[in-house]
Motif scaffolding. Structure first.
Motif, PDB file in Angstrom:
ATOM      1  N   PRO A  43     -17.183  72.573  31.805  1.00 49.24           N
ATOM      2  CA  PRO A  43     -17.017  73.708  30.886  1.00 49.24           C
ATOM      3  C   PRO A  43     -18.349  74.324  30.495  1.00 49.24           C
ATOM      4  N   TYR A  44     -18.351  75.609  30.256  1.00 54.75           N
ATOM      5  CA  TYR A  44     -19.492  76.278  29.634  1.00 54.75           C
ATOM      6  C   TYR A  44     -19.327  76.147  28.121  1.00 54.75           C
ATOM      7  N   ALA A  45     -20.348  76.578  27.374  1.00 49.83           N
ATOM      8  CA  ALA A  45     -20.289  76.459  25.912  1.00 49.83           C
ATOM      9  C   ALA A  45     -19.053  77.143  25.347  1.00 49.83           C
ATOM     10  N   ALA A  46     -18.659  78.245  25.985  1.00 47.31           N
ATOM     11  CA  ALA A  46     -17.554  79.056  25.431  1.00 47.31           C
ATOM     12  C   ALA A  46     -16.196  78.424  25.719  1.00 47.31           C
ATOM     13  N   SER A  65     -20.412  68.982  30.548  1.00 47.58           N
ATOM     14  CA  SER A  65     -20.566  70.305  29.949  1.00 47.58           C
ATOM     15  C   SER A  65     -21.888  70.959  30.339  1.00 47.58           C
ATOM     16  N   TYR A  66     -21.776  72.222  30.692  1.00 43.33           N
ATOM     17  CA  TYR A  66     -22.948  73.033  31.050  1.00 43.33           C
ATOM     18  C   TYR A  66     -23.468  73.687  29.765  1.00 43.33           C
ATOM     19  N   SER A  67     -23.833  72.846  28.820  1.00 41.87           N
ATOM     20  CA  SER A  67     -24.280  73.310  27.505  1.00 41.87           C
ATOM     21  C   SER A  67     -24.771  72.090  26.726  1.00 41.87           C
ATOM     22  N   VAL A  68     -25.568  72.364  25.714  1.00 42.64           N
ATOM     23  CA  VAL A  68     -25.962  71.243  24.843  1.00 42.64           C
ATOM     24  C   VAL A  68     -24.935  71.086  23.721  1.00 42.64           C
ATOM     25  N   GLY A  69     -24.395  72.204  23.260  1.00 41.25           N
ATOM     26  CA  GLY A  69     -23.366  72.175  22.213  1.00 41.25           C
ATOM     27  C   GLY A  69     -22.014  71.852  22.836  1.00 41.25           C
ATOM     28  N   ILE A  70     -21.352  70.840  22.296  1.00 44.57           N
ATOM     29  CA  ILE A  70     -20.036  70.461  22.838  1.00 44.57           C
ATOM     30  C   ILE A  70     -18.995  70.477  21.729  1.00 44.57           C
ATOM     31  N   VAL A  91     -33.449  70.326  28.166  1.00 44.74           N
ATOM     32  CA  VAL A  91     -33.924  71.311  29.141  1.00 44.74           C
ATOM     33  C   VAL A  91     -33.856  72.736  28.602  1.00 44.74           C
ATOM     34  N   LEU A  92     -33.045  72.975  27.555  1.00 42.94           N
ATOM     35  CA  LEU A  92     -32.937  74.344  27.015  1.00 42.94           C
ATOM     36  C   LEU A  92     -33.638  74.502  25.666  1.00 42.94           C
ATOM     37  N   THR A  93     -34.218  73.434  25.156  1.00 42.93           N
ATOM     38  CA  THR A  93     -34.818  73.474  23.820  1.00 42.93           C
ATOM     39  C   THR A  93     -35.868  74.575  23.685  1.00 42.93           C
ATOM     40  N   GLY A 224     -27.479  79.126  16.759  1.00 41.38           N
ATOM     41  CA  GLY A 224     -26.593  77.962  16.874  1.00 41.38           C
ATOM     42  C   GLY A 224     -25.237  78.361  17.428  1.00 41.38           C
ATOM     43  N   ARG A 225     -24.277  78.466  16.520  1.00 43.18           N
ATOM     44  CA  ARG A 225     -22.933  78.909  16.897  1.00 43.18           C
ATOM     45  C   ARG A 225     -22.502  79.971  15.887  1.00 43.18           C
ATOM     46  N   GLY A 226     -21.688  80.891  16.340  1.00 42.80           N
ATOM     47  CA  GLY A 226     -21.198  81.937  15.448  1.00 42.80           C
ATOM     48  C   GLY A 226     -20.585  81.387  14.180  1.00 42.80           C
ATOM     49  N   PRO A 271     -26.637  88.867  23.186  1.00 48.21           N
ATOM     50  CA  PRO A 271     -25.342  88.283  23.622  1.00 48.21           C
ATOM     51  C   PRO A 271     -25.425  86.826  24.075  1.00 48.21           C
ATOM     52  N   HIS A 272     -25.669  85.910  23.144  1.00 52.54           N
ATOM     53  CA  HIS A 272     -25.685  84.462  23.416  1.00 52.54           C
ATOM     54  C   HIS A 272     -26.550  84.153  24.633  1.00 52.54           C
ATOM     55  N   VAL A 273     -27.814  84.519  24.501  1.00 55.84           N
ATOM     56  CA  VAL A 273     -28.758  84.369  25.627  1.00 55.84           C
ATOM     57  C   VAL A 273     -29.759  83.239  25.397  1.00 55.84           C
ATOM     58  N   GLY A 274     -29.521  82.405  24.390  1.00 53.25           N
ATOM     59  CA  GLY A 274     -30.528  81.383  24.037  1.00 53.25           C
ATOM     60  C   GLY A 274     -31.057  80.599  25.227  1.00 53.25           C
ATOM     61  N   SER A 275     -30.149  80.132  26.071  1.00 55.12           N
ATOM     62  CA  SER A 275     -30.617  79.319  27.213  1.00 55.12           C
ATOM     63  C   SER A 275     -30.651  80.151  28.492  1.00 55.12           C
ATOM     64  N   GLY A 276     -30.544  81.456  28.357  1.00 55.85           N
ATOM     65  CA  GLY A 276     -30.323  82.316  29.514  1.00 55.85           C
ATOM     66  C   GLY A 276     -31.543  82.727  30.307  1.00 55.85           C
ATOM     67  N   THR A 280     -34.239  77.640  32.885  1.00 60.28           N
ATOM     68  CA  THR A 280     -33.400  76.730  32.098  1.00 60.28           C
ATOM     69  C   THR A 280     -32.018  76.549  32.701  1.00 60.28           C
ATOM     70  N   ARG A 281     -31.398  77.624  33.151  1.00 60.57           N
ATOM     71  CA  ARG A 281     -30.039  77.488  33.701  1.00 60.57           C
ATOM     72  C   ARG A 281     -30.048  76.658  34.990  1.00 60.57           C
ATOM     73  N   LYS A 282     -31.152  76.716  35.754  1.00 64.07           N
ATOM     74  CA  LYS A 282     -31.241  75.839  36.935  1.00 64.07           C
ATOM     75  C   LYS A 282     -31.385  74.388  36.488  1.00 64.07           C
ATOM     76  N   ALA A 283     -32.214  74.168  35.485  1.00 61.41           N
ATOM     77  CA  ALA A 283     -32.402  72.798  34.982  1.00 61.41           C
ATOM     78  C   ALA A 283     -31.103  72.257  34.389  1.00 61.41           C
ATOM     79  N   MET A 284     -30.339  73.113  33.715  1.00 57.85           N
ATOM     80  CA  MET A 284     -29.050  72.684  33.158  1.00 57.85           C
ATOM     81  C   MET A 284     -28.087  72.335  34.285  1.00 57.85           C
ATOM     82  N   ALA A 285     -28.065  73.183  35.296  1.00 57.77           N
ATOM     83  CA  ALA A 285     -27.165  72.924  36.442  1.00 57.77           C
ATOM     84  C   ALA A 285     -27.534  71.610  37.115  1.00 57.77           C
TER      85      ALA A 285
HETATM   86  C1  8YV Z   1     -24.907  77.516  26.897  1.00 54.66           C
HETATM   87  C2  8YV Z   1     -25.155  77.107  24.473  1.00 54.66           C
HETATM   88  O1  8YV Z   1     -25.990  76.800  27.408  1.00 54.66           O
HETATM   89  O2  8YV Z   1     -26.049  75.180  25.480  1.00 54.66           O
HETATM   90  C3  8YV Z   1     -25.356  75.639  24.570  1.00 54.66           C
HETATM   91  O3  8YV Z   1     -24.812  74.935  23.663  1.00 54.66           O
HETATM   92  O4  8YV Z   1     -24.861  77.581  23.436  1.00 54.66           O
HETATM   93  C4  8YV Z   1     -25.349  78.049  25.593  1.00 54.66           C
HETATM   94  O5  8YV Z   1     -26.691  78.402  25.649  1.00 54.66           O
HETATM   95  C5  8YV Z   1     -24.521  78.640  27.825  1.00 54.66           C
HETATM   96  O6  8YV Z   1     -23.584  79.424  27.177  1.00 54.66           O
HETATM   97  C6  8YV Z   1     -23.934  78.062  29.115  1.00 54.66           C
HETATM   98  O7  8YV Z   1     -22.841  77.234  28.773  1.00 54.66           O
END
Ligand code: 8YV
Length: 306
Positions: A43-46, A65-70, A91-93, A224-226, A271-276, A280-285
């Protein structure tokens, strides 16, 4: 993320992988069509992984999860069913902390507004842009001094900003001032950064009282989160001027953003680009893939949550 999709196909053929598509009808179709073969979900964060989805996937072994927030993964339900859970911390800090500082400077110095002013030819027709507010030396309050909160603090120290923080348990940081409540933190800060995980304790942790304590010269930064912020209240406070400004990367109902925010001159919206970033997205993957491969080969997971 194209790299993640490509690598999942190439490196994880053992698993029938899919993201949890956010649309309920598409998700239901995925469950029906693939239930007997899915052993992992990414899953992505969303996206959410709830008990109903777990029950529909009898062969599920791991949620990577492809995110740090779960916050949208039902960890108790996973634990009860013996489903493992991993995420992508560290990796996204840097990217998320960089964006927090960038948003704070953008809000105080009105950088997007100044850019639009030049592009609209107003510098020629109306003269100099308005004076704005200095960032350096402002008191920065951080809600949650975890990985990302500490990275924000490290960055703003370079701007000679006094650093204040709140979190549920006090830890000793020699140069940072602890406040036992978010209200007291906001009262004593010029810029307030939300950097804590979303859970039952932190939902709407920034409410009307906190916004008014931050005040008409204060700025709120949410990376963080909305749902950390009472969105209806922040719209009203920004419109009324009870809150000076806001830099928002996340929203309660993404990708929908309250219409009233779009015309305000005292907000910066992204638009929720913190880790974008590419890096970083390669490191997350790679972290997602590494966890899946560790799971398949019976090795210790790299970033296990459950
Ligand atoms: C996700 C995010 O990384 O990592 C998180 O918790 O909020 C986002 O940056 C991104 O949406 C991919 O899931």
């Amino acid at each position: 993320n194209a790299y993640l999709e490509q690598e999942l196909d190439r490196r994880c053929r053992l698993f029938r992988l899919w993201e949890a598509p956010p649309e309920p009808d598409r998700r239901a179709e995925f469950l029906r069509a693939n239930a007997s073969s899915i052993r992992a979900v990414v899953p992505y964060a969303a996206h959410g992984v709830d008990a109903a989805m777990l029950d529909a996937l009898p062969r599920l072994e791991i949620v990577a999860s492809y995110s740090v927030g779960i916050d949208r993964v039902d960890l108790a339900a996973c634990r009860a069913r013996g489903v493992r859970v991993t995420n992508t911390p560290d990796v996204l800090t840097d990217d998320v902390a960089d964006l927090a500082v960038g948003l704070a400077i953008a809000v105080l110095r009105k950088i997007p507004q100044a850019d639009r002013y030049v592009r609209a030819g107003l510098w020629k027709s109306k003269g100099d842009f308005t004076l704005t507010t200095r960032f350096s030396g402002k008191r920065v309050g951080i809600i949650g001094l975890g990985r990302i909160g500490l990275a924000v603090a490290k960055r703003v120290e370079a701007f000679d900003c006094p650093i204040n923080y709140y979190q549920r348990t006090k830890q000793e940081y020699p140069n940072y001032t602890y406040y036992p409540s978010v209200i007291e933190l906001a009262t004593n800060s010029d810029v307030l950064v939300v950097a804590c995980p979303l859970n039952e304790h932190t939902r709407h942790i920034v409410n009307r009282e906190v916004m008014e304590a931050l005040g008409p010269k204060g700025a709120l930064i949410n990376i963080g989160r909305g749902p950390h912020v009472d969105e209806a209240e922040i719209v009203a406070a920004l419109v009324d001027g009870r809150l000076g400004g806001a830099g928002l990367d996340v929203f309660e109902d993404e990708p929908n953003v309250p219409e009233a925010l779009l015309s305000l001159d005292n907000v910066v919206l992204v638009p929720h680009v913190g880790s974008g970033t590419h890096e970083t997205r390669k490191a997350m993957a790679d972290l997602v893939l590494g966890n899946l491969e560790a799971h398949v080969s019976g090795k210790p997971l790299l970033t296990q949550v459950v």
